[in-house]
Write an enzyme that holds these catalytic residues in place. Structure first.
Site, PDB file in Angstrom:
ATOM      1  N   ILE A  12     -51.854 -23.463 -47.744  1.00  0.00           N
ATOM      2  CA  ILE A  12     -52.228 -21.928 -47.944  1.00  0.00           C
ATOM      3  C   ILE A  12     -53.007 -21.763 -49.000  1.00  0.00           C
ATOM      4  O   ILE A  12     -53.933 -21.147 -49.200  1.00  0.00           O
ATOM      5  CB  ILE A  12     -50.887 -21.379 -48.118  1.00  0.00           C
ATOM      6  CG1 ILE A  12     -51.124 -19.679 -47.934  1.00  0.00           C
ATOM      7  CG2 ILE A  12     -50.261 -21.281 -49.435  1.00  0.00           C
ATOM      8  CD1 ILE A  12     -50.054 -18.937 -47.577  1.00  0.00           C
ATOM      9  N   GLY A  33     -42.391 -26.559 -54.482  1.00  0.00           N
ATOM     10  CA  GLY A  33     -42.764 -25.993 -53.146  1.00  0.00           C
ATOM     11  C   GLY A  33     -44.186 -25.301 -53.080  1.00  0.00           C
ATOM     12  O   GLY A  33     -44.896 -25.665 -53.853  1.00  0.00           O
ATOM     13  N   VAL A  34     -44.164 -24.432 -52.046  1.00  0.00           N
ATOM     14  CA  VAL A  34     -45.388 -23.582 -52.175  1.00  0.00           C
ATOM     15  C   VAL A  34     -45.686 -23.059 -53.380  1.00  0.00           C
ATOM     16  O   VAL A  34     -47.089 -22.802 -53.939  1.00  0.00           O
ATOM     17  CB  VAL A  34     -45.562 -22.753 -50.993  1.00  0.00           C
ATOM     18  CG1 VAL A  34     -44.765 -21.529 -51.174  1.00  0.00           C
ATOM     19  CG2 VAL A  34     -46.881 -22.450 -50.640  1.00  0.00           C
ATOM     20  N   ASP A  35     -44.841 -22.464 -54.058  1.00  0.00           N
ATOM     21  CA  ASP A  35     -44.873 -21.697 -55.198  1.00  0.00           C
ATOM     22  C   ASP A  35     -45.482 -22.723 -56.479  1.00  0.00           C
ATOM     23  O   ASP A  35     -46.586 -22.352 -57.097  1.00  0.00           O
ATOM     24  CB  ASP A  35     -43.538 -21.333 -56.032  1.00  0.00           C
ATOM     25  CG  ASP A  35     -43.494 -20.580 -57.098  1.00  0.00           C
ATOM     26  OD1 ASP A  35     -44.561 -20.107 -57.548  1.00  0.00           O
ATOM     27  OD2 ASP A  35     -42.508 -20.069 -57.717  1.00  0.00           O
TER      28      ASP A  35
END
Ligand code: AR6
Length: 173
Positions: A12, A33-35
């Site tokens: 992303i 993670g994505v954070d």
């Protein structure tokens, strides 16, 4: 409606869209993670702005600039921690999608990309989360002209296949 939803596989942080959504925690001060990936790609300006926000409640969303990301904005939302399904987790996860989409529309965001909120560190069952993500988004788009496009950015082939399956189940012409 069909053309307003896209399901892709990828990272992303690489997407050139108006807004990407971050699966954050209530502090909004970063994490794994994505954070973690979003903060690394955005650079230190993102954390500086996040420090001014005073955190965020589960199910709610806050917006910042995108700094070094190709995306113009980051919408930070806090998913529920899965604890068996009897602690309002479904409703709180649906709130994340609805409140993120609402905030996007208020900020004239035309294209927005979501990761699969709560399905990593927060352990929400993947298929169940995907169903909530897709259904909440279909409901929102049927009532609102903005955002024009919603992208579900799946991390890995299995996630991608699951989203396609769930979309086929839930989407009716
Ligand atoms: N692009 C798209 N999706 C990704 C990416 C990426 N670069 N990296 C991971 N995912 P998680 P949560 C997927 O754990 O469960 C953080 O520490 C991943 O495969 O990032 O909401 C926060 O600070 C998974 O399906 O978020 C919070 O403390 C999905 O993103 C906590 O984790 C979400 O996994 C939030 O947990």
């Amino acid at each position: 409606m069909r053309e307003r939803i896209e399901i892709i596989e990828g990272d992303i942080t690489k997407l050139r869209v108006d807004a990407i959504v971050n699966a954050a925690n209530r502090s909004l001060l970063g994490g794994g993670g994505v954070d973690g990936a979003i903060h690394r790609a955005a650079g230190p300006g993102l954390l500086e702005e996040c420090k001014t926000l005073g955190g965020c409640e589960t199910g709610q969303a806050k917006i910042t600039k995108g700094y070094n990301l190709p995306a113009k904005f980051v919408i930070h939302t806090v998913g529920p921690v899965w604890s068996g399904g009897n602690r309002n987790e479904d409703k709180l996860l649906s709130d994340c999608y609805r409140n993120s989409l609402k905030l996007a529309a208020e900020n004239k965001v035309r294209t927005i990309a979501f990761p699969s909120i709560s399905t990593g560190a927060y352990r929400f069952p993947f298929e169940r989360a995907a169903r909530i993500a897709v259904q909440t988004t279909l409901d929102f788009l049927s009532k609102n002209p903005m955002p024009e496009k919603v992208i579900f950015c799946c991390f890995g082939r299995e996630a991608y296949d699951t989203y396609l399956k769930i979309f086929d189940e839930l989407y009716k012409e």
